[in-house]
Design a protein around this motif. Structure first.
Motif, PDB file in Angstrom:
ATOM      1  N   SER A 122      23.237  13.656 -86.443  1.00 44.47           N
ATOM      2  CA  SER A 122      23.995  14.855 -86.812  1.00 44.47           C
ATOM      3  C   SER A 122      25.213  14.496 -87.661  1.00 44.47           C
ATOM      4  O   SER A 122      25.544  15.191 -88.625  1.00 44.47           O
ATOM      5  CB  SER A 122      24.425  15.615 -85.557  1.00 44.47           C
ATOM      6  OG  SER A 122      25.174  14.780 -84.685  1.00 44.47           O
ATOM      7  N   ARG A 128      25.769  15.591 -91.604  1.00 45.48           N
ATOM      8  CA  ARG A 128      26.977  16.308 -92.039  1.00 45.48           C
ATOM      9  C   ARG A 128      27.632  15.599 -93.225  1.00 45.48           C
ATOM     10  O   ARG A 128      28.085  16.254 -94.176  1.00 45.48           O
ATOM     11  CB  ARG A 128      27.978  16.418 -90.885  1.00 45.48           C
ATOM     12  CG  ARG A 128      27.658  17.514 -89.878  1.00 45.48           C
ATOM     13  CD  ARG A 128      28.862  17.809 -88.991  1.00 45.48           C
ATOM     14  NE  ARG A 128      29.286  16.628 -88.237  1.00 45.48           N
ATOM     15  CZ  ARG A 128      28.820  16.305 -87.044  1.00 45.48           C
ATOM     16  NH1 ARG A 128      27.908  17.070 -86.460  1.00 45.48           N
ATOM     17  NH2 ARG A 128      29.258  15.230 -86.416  1.00 45.48           N
ATOM     18  N   ASN A 139      25.435  16.145 -96.353  1.00 50.36           N
ATOM     19  CA  ASN A 139      25.590  17.533 -96.792  1.00 50.36           C
ATOM     20  C   ASN A 139      26.922  17.748 -97.511  1.00 50.36           C
ATOM     21  O   ASN A 139      26.989  18.442 -98.538  1.00 50.36           O
ATOM     22  CB  ASN A 139      25.483  18.484 -95.604  1.00 50.36           C
ATOM     23  CG  ASN A 139      24.056  18.629 -95.102  1.00 50.36           C
ATOM     24  OD1 ASN A 139      23.112  18.143 -95.722  1.00 50.36           O
ATOM     25  ND2 ASN A 139      23.897  19.291 -93.967  1.00 50.36           N
ATOM     26  N   LYS A 140      27.973  17.148 -96.987  1.00 46.57           N
ATOM     27  CA  LYS A 140      29.305  17.276 -97.604  1.00 46.57           C
ATOM     28  C   LYS A 140      29.319  16.617 -98.982  1.00 46.57           C
ATOM     29  O   LYS A 140      29.863  17.171 -99.943  1.00 46.57           O
ATOM     30  CB  LYS A 140      30.355  16.639 -96.693  1.00 46.57           C
ATOM     31  CG  LYS A 140      31.808  16.799 -97.174  1.00 46.57           C
ATOM     32  CD  LYS A 140      32.775  16.260 -96.130  1.00 46.57           C
ATOM     33  CE  LYS A 140      34.230  16.525 -96.537  1.00 46.57           C
ATOM     34  NZ  LYS A 140      34.633  15.766 -97.732  1.00 46.57           N
TER      35      LYS A 140
END
Length: 388
Positions: free
Chosen positions: A273, A277, A280-281
């Motif tokens: 996870s 993240r 994705n950022k």
């Protein structure tokens, strides 16, 4: 026809584990389940004579590095393939399945069954030969085995679905399969999607107009064109456009100390996870995903970039032209193109930044309209219904 379509979903590994094949088999399965298709998983197959054939492969590959022999690949050996087929056949006998479906040809190449066989994959064996480094300098035995495997899978299947036009064309060209038996359905993005048009507009408009952020996301620096990405970033800075190059997946192979504009982050686990993240950022903040590959099949990372409104820059090799369409979701360049053409394209978009924003939003539209697993699943279900 049954009210619910039941599929035996066949892999050599555990397809429920998102870590296998970068999550592609997992997301492919979900795309079918979301179409109200019932899946029975057949996987985690045992490799016959594993120790013996692993030893044979290790020795041949060691000798090939010393130019004393050619490489042997055990995963195309008929001893292993026919053992896989027997295991699948045995498990099928305990299931009520309408179709046998696989995200690859290896587990079903020699399968004998009553159900129609369908596969959905990104490449043929012949498409890989002398294209990927791992498939160069192969032994005549391995080439015979690989071709026999692919030909057998294509003969037995009712439908061969590929993720790119290039892969489909190699099936027709090298294995003589009827074109009507071959279909093309691109893969989707292996990340969760919950962004709408307004979200993407905010993301795109938040990117600075005075700094170009390039993202290189690949595990193989040379095959994925990391050296070209570095030179592009370097030249753009020389041209006066402040440019950053973030490298994820591998270590840049350039002279150290690294220039200030290079930001190496190493390998990031997308299956965690926290790693997801971070990626994705990075995607959300980047202006372009740059991956000038020397060899590639269907890089799903392009779909993932488009899902954040990130245009992609790459080459016209393998299955890439099926994913990237010029000035819709990025641009592809001939493999022989010099870095000046990449730089001129990027510089022109920053000279009139509204053009960049239009391209970024168009990239998201390409993701929404054709480069996601939901659309792919709908398309494949229609093909399955035609077969049934």
């Amino acid at each position: 026809m049954p009210s619910v379509m039941r599929i035996a979903y066949v892999t050599t590994y555990d397809a429920k584990n998102i870590k296998n094949w970068s999550g592609t088999a997992h997301h492919m399965a979900r795309s079918l389940i979301e179409q109200s298709i019932e899946l029975n998983y057949i996987g985690s197959l045992r490799e016959k004579y594993s120790l013996l054939l692993k030893t044979k492969q290790h020795i041949s590959n060691y000798l090939s590095k010393k130019s004393l022999a050619k490489k042997y690949l055990r995963d195309r050996d008929p001893v292993i393939l026919k053992s896989y087929a027997r295991q699948v056949s045995s498990k099928l006998s305990h299931l009520d399945s309408d179709i046998v479906f696989s995200p690859g040809t290896i587990p079903i190449a020699y399968l004998e069954c009553q159900q129609p066989i369908i596969f959905w994959t990104d490449v043929t064996f012949r498409g890989l030969v002398n294209f990927y480094p791992e498939f160069t300098n192969l032994s005549p035995e391995t080439i015979r085995n690989g071709d026999a495997m692919e030909a057998s899978a294509l003969e037995r299947c009712r439908l061969a679905i590929y993720s790119s036009d290039w892969a489909a064309e190699t099936a027709v060209k090298y294995y003589g399969v009827e074109a009507s038996k071959v279909k093309v359905v691109p893969f989707g993005a292996n990340i969760e999607y919950n962004r709408n048009w307004q979200d993407i507009k905010v993301i795109v408009y938040s990117r600075p107009a005075n700094t170009c952020r390039l993202l290189f996301l690949g595990v193989d620096w040379y095959r994925k064109g990391g050296n070209i990405a570095f030179e592009v970033a370097q030249k753009l800075n020389d041209m006066g456009l402040n440019t950053e190059l973030t490298v994820v997946g591998c270590q840049p192979i350039i002279k150290e100390p690294f220039p200030n504009f290079v930001k190496p982050l190493g390998f990031i686990k997308k299956s965690s996870s926290e790693g997801l993240r971070t990626i994705n950022k990075l995607l959300a903040e980047s202006h372009f995903l740059i991956l000038p590959s020397v060899a590639d099949c269907s890089p799903i990372v392009f779909c993932e970039a488009n899902s954040f409104g990130v245009p992609c820059l790459s080459t016209d090799v393998g299955g890439i032209p099926t994913i990237i369409k010029d000035d819709l979701n990025g641009k592809i360049f001939p493999n022989s193109t010099g870095i000046s053409e990449y730089c001129a394209y990027i510089y022109s978009l920053f000279s009139d930044y509204s053009l960049y924003k239009d391209l970024a939003l168009s990239s998201f539209n390409e993701y929404q309209s054709r480069l996601n697993w939901s659309i792919a699943g709908q398309t494949v279900k229609k093909l399955l219904l035609e077969v049934m």
